[in-house]
Design a protein around this motif. Structure first.
Motif, short mmCIF file in Angstrom:
data_model
loop_
_atom_site.label_atom_id
_atom_site.label_comp_id
_atom_site.label_asym_id
_atom_site.label_seq_id
_atom_site.Cartn_x
_atom_site.Cartn_y
_atom_site.Cartn_z
N ASP A 136 -13.77 -4.90 -6.07
CA ASP A 136 -13.08 -4.77 -7.35
C ASP A 136 -12.41 -3.41 -7.53
N THR A 137 -12.38 -2.59 -6.49
CA THR A 137 -11.75 -1.28 -6.59
C THR A 137 -10.24 -1.41 -6.68
N LEU A 138 -9.64 -0.71 -7.64
CA LEU A 138 -8.18 -0.68 -7.76
C LEU A 138 -7.63 0.41 -6.85
N VAL A 139 -6.67 0.04 -6.01
CA VAL A 139 -6.11 0.96 -5.02
C VAL A 139 -4.60 0.81 -4.97
N THR A 140 -3.96 1.74 -4.28
CA THR A 140 -2.55 1.57 -3.94
C THR A 140 -2.50 0.83 -2.61
N ARG A 141 -2.03 -0.41 -2.66
CA ARG A 141 -1.95 -1.22 -1.45
C ARG A 141 -0.62 -0.93 -0.77
N PRO A 142 -0.65 -0.44 0.47
CA PRO A 142 0.60 -0.06 1.15
C PRO A 142 1.40 -1.28 1.57
N SER A 143 2.64 -1.05 1.98
CA SER A 143 3.46 -2.11 2.54
C SER A 143 2.86 -2.51 3.88
N CYS A 144 2.68 -3.82 4.07
CA CYS A 144 2.04 -4.32 5.29
C CYS A 144 2.95 -5.28 6.03
N PRO A 145 2.98 -5.20 7.36
CA PRO A 145 3.78 -6.15 8.15
C PRO A 145 3.18 -7.54 8.08
N LEU A 146 4.03 -8.55 8.07
CA LEU A 146 3.59 -9.94 8.04
C LEU A 146 3.83 -10.59 9.39
N SER A 147 2.95 -11.49 9.78
CA SER A 147 3.09 -12.16 11.07
C SER A 147 4.34 -13.03 11.12
N SER A 148 4.80 -13.46 9.95
CA SER A 148 5.99 -14.30 9.88
C SER A 148 7.28 -13.49 9.86
N GLY A 149 7.13 -12.17 9.90
CA GLY A 149 8.30 -11.29 9.82
C GLY A 149 8.40 -10.65 8.45
N GLY A 150 9.05 -9.50 8.39
CA GLY A 150 9.17 -8.80 7.12
C GLY A 150 7.88 -8.08 6.77
N SER A 151 7.73 -7.70 5.52
CA SER A 151 6.56 -6.95 5.10
C SER A 151 6.32 -7.14 3.60
N THR A 152 5.13 -6.81 3.18
CA THR A 152 4.79 -6.89 1.76
C THR A 152 5.28 -5.62 1.06
N SER A 153 5.36 -5.67 -0.24
CA SER A 153 5.76 -4.50 -1.03
C SER A 153 4.55 -3.65 -1.35
N VAL A 154 4.78 -2.36 -1.58
CA VAL A 154 3.71 -1.48 -2.04
C VAL A 154 3.27 -1.97 -3.43
N SER A 155 1.97 -1.97 -3.67
CA SER A 155 1.45 -2.41 -4.96
C SER A 155 0.50 -1.35 -5.50
N TYR A 156 0.75 -0.90 -6.72
CA TYR A 156 -0.09 0.13 -7.35
C TYR A 156 -1.11 -0.52 -8.27
N GLY A 157 -2.34 -0.03 -8.24
CA GLY A 157 -3.38 -0.59 -9.07
C GLY A 157 -3.75 -2.01 -8.66
N ALA A 158 -3.69 -2.29 -7.37
CA ALA A 158 -4.03 -3.62 -6.85
C ALA A 158 -5.52 -3.70 -6.51
N MET A 159 -6.09 -4.88 -6.64
CA MET A 159 -7.48 -5.08 -6.21
C MET A 159 -7.57 -4.83 -4.71
N PHE A 160 -8.62 -4.13 -4.30
CA PHE A 160 -8.79 -3.83 -2.89
C PHE A 160 -8.79 -5.08 -2.02
N ASN A 161 -9.48 -6.13 -2.48
CA ASN A 161 -9.59 -7.31 -1.63
C ASN A 161 -8.30 -8.13 -1.59
#
Length: 349
Positions: A136-161
């Motif tokens: 349940d920790t809120l973190v800054t989730r970085p941009s992550c590469p996706l196996s399908s190509g492209g990447s996720t966006s940075v997310s602030y105050g996101a749940m760790f899990n």
């Protein structure tokens, strides 16, 4: 950090936490007692059970530097690794497959990391520190590469899990490295059905609860006292949160630590090496539920890991929870308690 301590969900000391990772490796090593001809088939079967993710290729060089360690005096005489190593261990609540759906309470889109531990083994591999990160920790989730190509966006105050939910093992590793500054050398993940099968293969586990647990969500109803649990009930204990404490993830972490100790107590009480049938059942349950990085995706590498930890005893394993405080934005979430959290990760680096 000094002493041999672990903390419960409220941060209190609860006793030492044993080295389940070492036991897994040593258990797999025991397949050799099954006989040369049989072991060949068993080895191939167990090896084929293991799934893996190529995290190093996906993340590239945009990561914390690997730790530089000095080899021990015995390193030159042994082919086993002796340097320090960091392993991210996740317990996944994936609902993929009928067994996981049944154990998890039905179908659920995606998956999350119910349990997250950073296991740091010191150079020489005779001491280790295990740090639990509340989901349940809120973190800054970085941009992550996706196996399908492209990447996720940075997310602030996101749940760790949520990192695991949006980007799988790769994003979970990148998020942990982002918030800790510690390079994860390896990754291990176990799912619902595998955990339950492991407990059943061991003949169940005995735990003592300090309070009544009544949680409709996890289907767990236990009176205060000592109970011998089968795999399904043990899994419910590992997942329960609404029937204890304030209903947060912090109370669950304390129960998970107690359950891990019960698992090791059970494993120590039976002789796996003298019971090939049970040994195979345990090894099959473990490997069939594992997802690893490509550096640990063979039975041989897992055995080497276990053998390299043979000098590590539970007296030299320290367990703590990442220091957290209630999030100002949400009383049901937590954030890292600074500077204590940063000091903890710095001590590992």
């Amino acid at each position: 950090m000094t002493g041999h301590e672990e903390r419960d969900g409220a941060g209190g000391r609860t006793g030492r936490r044993p080295r389940w990772l070492k036991i897994v490796g040593l258990t797999l090593a025991g397949v050799m007692v099954l006989g040369l001809a049989g072991a060949g088939w068993v080895y191939r079967h167990l090896n084929d059970n293991i799934r893996s993710v190529d995290i190093n290729t996906a993340l590239g060089d945009d990561r914390p530097a690997r730790a530089v360690t000095t080899p021990t005096a015995t390193a030159s005489a042994s082919p086993l690794p002796t340097g320090s190593v960091n392993i991210l261990v996740l317990g996944s609540d994936s609902r993929s497959g009928k067994e996981n759906q049944k154990l998890g309470g039905g179908h659920s889109g995606g998956a999350r990391s119910d349990t997250a531990m950073v296991v740091h083994v010191d150079a020489g591999r005779t001491e280790a520190t295990v740090v639990s990160i509340p989901r349940d920790t809120l973190v800054t989730r970085p941009s992550c590469p996706l196996s399908s190509g492209g990447s996720t966006s940075v997310s602030y105050g996101a749940m760790f899990n949520s990192a695991y939910s949006v980007g799988g093992a790769v994003c979970a590793v990148k998020t942990v490295e982002s918030i800790t500054g510690v390079r994860m050398d390896h990754y291990l993940e176990i799912d619902f059905s595998g955990f339950a099968k492991l407990v059943d293969a061991l003949g169940g586990v005995t735990v003592t609860t300090a309070q009544d647990i009544d949680d409709d969500d996890s289907h767990l109803h236990l009176a205060k006292g000592t109970h011998h649990l089968d795999g399904t009930t043990a899994l419910a204990l590992a997942r329960t949160r609404h029937g204890i404490g304030d209903g947060s993830d912090l109370g669950r972490i304390g129960l998970q630590q107690k359950l891990v100790k019960a698992l090791l107590d059970r494993m120590a009480s039976i002789s796996l090496l003298s019971d090939p049938a049970r040994l195979y059942e345990v090894a099959d349950a473990v490997t069939a539920s594992l997802t690893t990085d490509t550096g640990l995706d063979s039975l041989g590498e897992l055995v080497r890991l276990g053998q390299s930890l043979k000098g590590l005893t539970s007296d030299h394993v320290r367990t703590v929870m990442m220091p957290v405080v209630t999030a100002p934005s949400d009383p049901n979430r937590v954030i890292a308690d600074e500077p204590e959290a940063s000091d903890l990760w710095k001590s590992l680096r």
